[in-house]
Design a protein around this motif. Structure first.
Motif, PDB file in Angstrom:
ATOM      1  N   GLN A  45       0.696  -1.351  -0.269  1.00  0.00           N
ATOM      2  CA  GLN A  45      -0.038  -0.412  -0.028  1.00  0.00           C
ATOM      3  C   GLN A  45       1.139   1.166  -0.212  1.00  0.00           C
ATOM      4  O   GLN A  45       0.644   2.429  -0.700  1.00  0.00           O
ATOM      5  N   GLU A  46       2.058   1.413   1.003  1.00  0.00           N
ATOM      6  CA  GLU A  46       2.940   2.389   0.791  1.00  0.00           C
ATOM      7  C   GLU A  46       3.201   2.661  -1.102  1.00  0.00           C
ATOM      8  O   GLU A  46       3.785   3.844  -1.213  1.00  0.00           O
ATOM      9  N   ARG A  47       3.956   1.186  -1.168  1.00  0.00           N
ATOM     10  CA  ARG A  47       4.748   1.696  -2.499  1.00  0.00           C
ATOM     11  C   ARG A  47       3.836   2.126  -3.375  1.00  0.00           C
ATOM     12  O   ARG A  47       3.795   3.170  -4.677  1.00  0.00           O
ATOM     13  N   ALA A  48       2.443   1.463  -3.126  1.00  0.00           N
ATOM     14  CA  ALA A  48       1.176   2.620  -4.381  1.00  0.00           C
ATOM     15  C   ALA A  48       0.690   3.721  -3.620  1.00  0.00           C
ATOM     16  O   ALA A  48       1.014   4.508  -5.256  1.00  0.00           O
ATOM     17  N   ALA A  49       0.820   4.328  -3.149  1.00  0.00           N
ATOM     18  CA  ALA A  49       0.087   5.561  -2.092  1.00  0.00           C
ATOM     19  C   ALA A  49       1.428   6.155  -2.745  1.00  0.00           C
ATOM     20  O   ALA A  49       1.686   7.340  -3.512  1.00  0.00           O
ATOM     21  N   LEU A  50       2.766   5.909  -2.597  1.00  0.00           N
ATOM     22  CA  LEU A  50       3.813   6.645  -3.283  1.00  0.00           C
ATOM     23  C   LEU A  50       4.653   6.794  -4.307  1.00  0.00           C
ATOM     24  O   LEU A  50       5.283   7.697  -5.123  1.00  0.00           O
ATOM     25  N   ARG A 155       5.468  17.569  -1.058  1.00  0.00           N
ATOM     26  CA  ARG A 155       6.132  18.973  -1.265  1.00  0.00           C
ATOM     27  C   ARG A 155       7.366  18.996  -2.469  1.00  0.00           C
ATOM     28  O   ARG A 155       7.946  17.880  -2.152  1.00  0.00           O
ATOM     29  N   HIS A 156       7.637  19.264  -2.982  1.00  0.00           N
ATOM     30  CA  HIS A 156       8.387  19.639  -3.948  1.00  0.00           C
ATOM     31  C   HIS A 156       8.420  18.233  -5.043  1.00  0.00           C
ATOM     32  O   HIS A 156       9.434  17.935  -5.587  1.00  0.00           O
ATOM     33  N   GLY A 157       6.976  17.149  -5.109  1.00  0.00           N
ATOM     34  CA  GLY A 157       6.916  16.247  -6.108  1.00  0.00           C
ATOM     35  C   GLY A 157       7.652  15.275  -4.877  1.00  0.00           C
ATOM     36  O   GLY A 157       7.581  13.636  -5.857  1.00  0.00           O
ATOM     37  N   MET A 158       7.972  15.921  -3.837  1.00  0.00           N
ATOM     38  CA  MET A 158       8.803  13.891  -3.524  1.00  0.00           C
ATOM     39  C   MET A 158       7.309  13.906  -2.127  1.00  0.00           C
ATOM     40  O   MET A 158       7.134  14.279  -1.524  1.00  0.00           O
ATOM     41  N   GLN A 159       7.061  12.323  -1.859  1.00  0.00           N
ATOM     42  CA  GLN A 159       5.692  11.949  -1.042  1.00  0.00           C
ATOM     43  C   GLN A 159       6.437  11.673   0.204  1.00  0.00           C
ATOM     44  O   GLN A 159       7.418  10.642   0.341  1.00  0.00           O
ATOM     45  N   LEU A 160       5.366  11.507   1.141  1.00  0.00           N
ATOM     46  CA  LEU A 160       5.500  10.996   2.231  1.00  0.00           C
ATOM     47  C   LEU A 160       4.327  10.690   2.594  1.00  0.00           C
ATOM     48  O   LEU A 160       3.137  11.305   2.635  1.00  0.00           O
TER      49      LEU A 160
END
Length: 184
Positions: A45-50, A155-160
């Motif tokens: 789920q994390e891989r898909a979300a990110l 933020r700046h195209g990078m996700q958490l």
């Protein structure tokens, strides 16, 4: 869980803004207990979300959020290691400070829609939470601890990604309106 409890938990699952600030407003003492911060594999789920590939280092932070000593939320955040050298580098030095302070103080950070989700009873997230809960609290996690909310901060195209799993008793506390700082 009675109807009132379900509605109370639903309010928490959908409450906008900083969960840390909302929880802190329900008691006298709010604290973040860091259970683990390390490089770990992403869950599907994390891989898909990110939107990340199968490979790569990921930094995971797992915490308990406590109010007046009572653990109310188990939370897991995940970010690709490449983002820690850039827009999410402050995550490395958070220690026991709430992640919410970082996420809601910067107007360049955008949050996805909250996604309430029931955690799989025998899945890896539940098993990890149960092990950590027992070690940190000294007793098993409540069996009814099944509902989480998930969101992705950019933020700046990078996700958490942040996942917050609630104890049923949190439904007895009002998430209430929160006075948020106005951004100028």
């Amino acid at each position: 869980m009675g109807l009132a409890d379900r509605w109370g938990l639903r309010a928490w699952l959908r409450a906008p803004g900083s969960l840390s600030k909302r929880l802190a407003a329900t008691g006298i003492r709010f604290e973040v207990q860091v259970l683990r911060q390390c490089v770990a594999p992403l869950r599907p789920q994390e891989r898909a979300a990110l939107g990340l590939p199968r490979r790569g280092c990921t930094v995971v932070r797992e915490v308990l959020l406590r109010v007046d000593g009572l653990p109310l939320v188990w939370a897991r955040s995940a970010v690709h290691a490449a983002a820690l050298a850039g827009p999410w580098k402050a995550v490395k030095g958070l220690g026991s400070r709430p992640l919410g302070h970082l996420l809601y103080e910067d107007p360049r950070i955008h949050r996805s829609e909250l996604q309430p989700r029931r955690v799989t009873r025998h899945g890896p997230t539940r098993r990890q939470m149960q092990r950590q809960w027992l070690a940190a609290v000294g007793e098993p996690a409540p069996a009814q601890m099944q509902w989480s909310r998930n969101s992705v901060f950019t933020r700046h195209g990078m996700q958490l990604r942040v996942m917050e799993l609630f104890v049923p008793e949190v439904a007895k506390r009002s998430p209430g309106p929160l006075r948020l700082k106005r951004r100028r």
